[in-house]
Design a protein around this motif. Structure first.
Motif, PDB file in Angstrom:
ATOM      1  N   CYS A  40       8.168   4.241  -5.368  1.00 59.98           N
ATOM      2  CA  CYS A  40       9.400   3.804  -4.753  1.00 59.98           C
ATOM      3  C   CYS A  40      10.329   2.856  -5.441  1.00 59.98           C
ATOM      4  O   CYS A  40       9.650   1.811  -5.928  1.00 59.98           O
ATOM      5  CB  CYS A  40       9.068   3.680  -3.309  1.00 59.98           C
ATOM      6  N   THR A  42      11.978   0.380  -4.378  1.00 64.41           N
ATOM      7  CA  THR A  42      11.816  -0.991  -3.897  1.00 64.41           C
ATOM      8  C   THR A  42      10.733  -1.846  -4.362  1.00 64.41           C
ATOM      9  O   THR A  42      11.226  -3.093  -4.706  1.00 64.41           O
ATOM     10  CB  THR A  42      11.436  -0.783  -2.248  1.00 64.41           C
ATOM     11  N   HIS A  61       3.461   1.376  -1.635  1.00 71.67           N
ATOM     12  CA  HIS A  61       3.567   1.352  -0.126  1.00 71.67           C
ATOM     13  C   HIS A  61       4.053   2.557   0.127  1.00 71.67           C
ATOM     14  O   HIS A  61       4.618   2.519   1.487  1.00 71.67           O
ATOM     15  CB  HIS A  61       4.882   0.169  -0.020  1.00 71.67           C
ATOM     16  N   GLU A  62       3.868   3.731  -0.388  1.00 73.68           N
ATOM     17  CA  GLU A  62       3.996   5.135   0.059  1.00 73.68           C
ATOM     18  C   GLU A  62       2.760   5.687   0.067  1.00 73.68           C
ATOM     19  O   GLU A  62       2.615   6.881  -0.775  1.00 73.68           O
ATOM     20  CB  GLU A  62       5.152   5.664  -0.564  1.00 73.68           C
ATOM     21  N   CYS A 169       7.403   5.610   3.538  1.00 74.51           N
ATOM     22  CA  CYS A 169       8.890   4.821   3.399  1.00 74.51           C
ATOM     23  C   CYS A 169      10.043   5.792   3.278  1.00 74.51           C
ATOM     24  O   CYS A 169      10.784   5.798   3.978  1.00 74.51           O
ATOM     25  CB  CYS A 169       8.372   3.883   2.202  1.00 74.51           C
ATOM     26  N   GLY A 170      10.059   6.447   1.820  1.00 75.42           N
ATOM     27  CA  GLY A 170      11.608   6.867   1.468  1.00 75.42           C
ATOM     28  C   GLY A 170      11.796   8.097   2.439  1.00 75.42           C
ATOM     29  O   GLY A 170      13.266   8.019   3.030  1.00 75.42           O
ATOM     30  N   ARG A 362      11.606  11.872  -7.206  1.00 72.41           N
ATOM     31  CA  ARG A 362      10.479  11.023  -6.557  1.00 72.41           C
ATOM     32  C   ARG A 362       9.141  11.584  -7.370  1.00 72.41           C
ATOM     33  O   ARG A 362       9.186  12.703  -7.455  1.00 72.41           O
ATOM     34  CB  ARG A 362      10.188  11.532  -4.959  1.00 72.41           C
TER      35      ARG A 362
HETATM   36 ZN   LIG Z   1       9.887   2.666  -0.355  1.00 64.66          ZN
END
Ligand SMILES: [Zn+2]
Ligand SMILES: [Zn+2]
Length: 368
Positions: A40, A42, A61-62, A169-170, A362
């Motif tokens: 991601c 971020t 974090h995903e 997340c996304g 992604r």
């Molecule tokens: Zn993210």
């Protein structure tokens, strides 16, 4: 135990993929064997020093995986459960959690700011006596992670973890932005600025909510083509002419809603300009910390609203299993956003390079 993890020691240096120590899960914590993690944008802000975080830090974090061990007091998951890990933590008790806005949780903000585990603010990852931060209290760029039980949501076992990990997340951010934050109603128009993974999920969410006209704006023709495939009615290539005027033309004076998922001050301004009087603009993207947005003040006299959101304002335990069900029923093509797959943490640096270069929508790193 020992595990391999991708560690950022200093901003703007490559991640070091190395063997690290992971301590046992303590009270209310679980050990998860991570089987897939999304890549991601971020994370890049932290890795480039555009957003502050303690170093060294294990990024990612995903994540999704399988619970291998539970610490004392854990009640919400069991060994063997399949789980998706959540970028936003909710304590379940603060005023935001109590009023149904768990992504705004006050404990969640401290987890984000300190990159430690919730409540105890401790770290379980280390090499010798050098401890490492857990990005978002998760650190999913690793074979194993110790997280708080409330950082994960149990999902059905037949769902492919190497797709639904993106709901951490996304994808939940985009879906939630359209459904929960905008609250799109049948027939209404929405323009989505930036159709990477988050923006594409916003398109899917708007379609699911029955939007009348969904407009995708991006500079990348590949992303725009994919937006059409997942439900956008109109495409605007922002590198050709003024995209705001194009949206005005297409909507006859501005969209009912706009979602900004490009994470840039300039597109936030454009997204606000592209809504009608009384319309609502939702900022989802993370622009570099410290960047400022200029908005013509008279536009507020037109009754326009601008707001932000964390993870699309989802209710973790309620929305994630629903999104998984809808994906499994073929109602939301979540897997369409995945354009690259990597099969080792060793490819972490390459995955971020390709993401930053705009070569992928992604990507997923699969860990077995
Ligand atoms: Zn993210
Ligand atoms: Zn809370």
């Amino acid at each position: 135990m020992k595990t391999r993890a991708a560690v950022c020691y200093e901003p703007n240096t490559p991640l070091k993929v190395e063997e690290v120590e992971l301590d046992e899960p303590k009270v209310n914590e679980v050990l998860i064997r991570i089987t897939a993690t999304g890549v991601c944008h971020t994370d890049l802000h932290f890795m480039k020093g555009e957003a502050p975080v303690g170093m060294p830090v294990v990024v990612g974090h995903e994540g999704a995986g399988i619970v291998e061990k539970v610490g004392p007091g854990v009640t919400t998951v069991q060994v063997g459960d399949h789980v998706v890990m959540m970028v936003s933590f909710s304590c379940g008790q603060c005023r935001f959690c109590a009023e149904g806005q768990p992504t705004m949780c006050t404990v969640g903000f401290s987890v984000m700011a300190t990159a430690t585990l919730p409540f105890c603010m401790e770290k379980r990852l280390h090499v010798g006596d050098q401890y490492m931060h857990h990005l978002f209290g998760l650190a999913t760029f690793a074979e194993y992670a110790v997280v708080h039980e409330r950082s994960c949501v149990k999902i059905r076992e037949d769902a492919p973890l190497d797709v639904v990990c993106l709901l951490g997340c996304g994808l939940s951010t985009g879906m939630g932005a359209s459904i929960n934050v905008a609250g799109v109603k049948p027939g209404e128009s929405i323009v989505i600025w930036g159709v990477g993974g988050v923006g594409l999920a916003a398109v899917m969410g708007a379609r699911l909510a029955g939007a009348g006209k969904i407009i995708a704006v991006d500079k990348n023709p590949k992303k725009l083509a994919l937006a059409s495939k997942v439900g956008a009615d109109c495409k605007v290539n922002a590198s050709k002419g003024d995209p705001v005027s194009k949206v005005m033309e297409l909507t006859g004076g501005g969209a009912d809603y706009s979602i900004e998922s490009a994470g840039k001050a300039e597109t936030i301004q454009q997204a606000f300009s592209s809504i009608r009087s009384g319309g609502k603009c939702i900022v989802v993207g993370m622009a570099p910390i410290g960047s400022m947005v200029n908005i013509p003040s008279y536009e507020f006299l037109l009754g326009k609203t601008i707001t932000g959101t964390i993870q699309g304002g989802i209710r973790h335990q309620l929305d994630i299993p629903r999104y998984v069900d809808m994906y499994m029923d073929g109602k939301i093509p979540l897997d369409k956003v995945i354009s690259n797959r990597y099969h080792s943490l060793n490819e972490a640096n390459e995955a971020f390079r390709a993401l930053e270069a705009g070569e992928v929508i992604r990507s997923i790193i699969e860990l077995r």
